[in-house]
Design an enzyme around this catalytic site. Structure first.
Site, PDB file in Angstrom:
ATOM      1  N   GLN A   4       0.843  -1.192   0.000  1.00  0.00           N
ATOM      2  CA  GLN A   4       0.000   0.000   0.000  1.00  0.00           C
ATOM      3  C   GLN A   4       0.877   1.240   0.000  1.00  0.00           C
ATOM      4  OE1 GLN A   4      -3.162   0.126   2.894  1.00  0.00           O
ATOM      5  NE2 GLN A   4      -3.780   2.160   2.258  1.00  0.00           N
ATOM      6  N   PHE A   5       1.121   1.775  -1.192  1.00  0.00           N
ATOM      7  CA  PHE A   5       2.004   2.929  -1.321  1.00  0.00           C
ATOM      8  C   PHE A   5       1.425   4.171  -0.663  1.00  0.00           C
ATOM      9  CE2 PHE A   5      -0.763   3.941  -4.832  1.00  0.00           C
ATOM     10  CZ  PHE A   5      -0.673   5.319  -4.971  1.00  0.00           C
ATOM     11  N   THR A   6       0.109   4.217  -0.452  1.00  0.00           N
ATOM     12  CA  THR A   6      -0.486   5.412   0.146  1.00  0.00           C
ATOM     13  C   THR A   6      -0.058   5.624   1.597  1.00  0.00           C
ATOM     14  OG1 THR A   6      -2.509   4.233   0.774  1.00  0.00           O
ATOM     15  CG2 THR A   6      -2.494   5.337  -1.382  1.00  0.00           C
TER      16      THR A   6
END
Length: 153
Positions: free
Chosen positions: A82-84
């Site tokens: 999850q890059f966020t």
């Protein structure tokens, strides 16, 4: 590297392909860990984060105190990239992702993290890196923690 971990009684990840929805990973009781990779992160940070995640005592013992880690509790691990998690939300109304690792770097470090996890715990499931995923979970508690291993000073 960042991990947002949730103690779950069950969790699963699905990906929609044209004409088909497929489950990429599913677990019963255990930890769902969203993994965020930042620019400059290393395999050593990933190893340290995994060590912390596996040793983090979030499961109840016989006295209902959070004294057991995921292995002691007989739980499984569901890892989702999850890059966020690397977003900068300090200003404005739109997150900045400038501190997130580029996709190739993020994938390599996430894949290394998964490989190390599979060597350390019996049941490890995953989402699909870079895909639009649907994550379903039953948070047990609720119990949610954010772990971060900063780069060396």
């Amino acid at each position: 590297m960042i991990a947002l971990l949730q103690r779950v009684s069950e969790a699963r990840v699905t990906v929609n392909d044209p004409g088909e929805t497929r489950v990429t990973g599913a677990i019963g009781a255990g930890l769902l860990a969203f993994i965020g990779v930042e620019k400059g992160d290393t395999q050593a940070q990933g190893a340290r984060l995994l060590k912390r995640l596996l040793a983090y005592r979030v499961f109840p013992d016989a006295q209902d105190k959070m004294n057991l880690d995921v292995r002691q509790a007989g739980g499984a691990l569901l890892l989702v990239s999850q890059f966020t998690l690397a977003a900068n939300t300090d200003k404005g109304n739109r997150p900045s992702f400038s501190s997130a690792a580029p996709p190739a770097e993020g994938r390599a470090l996430f894949d290394d993290f998964v490989e190390r996890a599979r060597a350390a715990i019996d049941v490890v499931e995953t989402g699909e890196f870079g895909a639009h995923m649907r994550v379903q979970l039953v948070n047990d508690g609720p119990v949610t923690f954010r772990l971060r291993v900063p780069p060396p000073a």
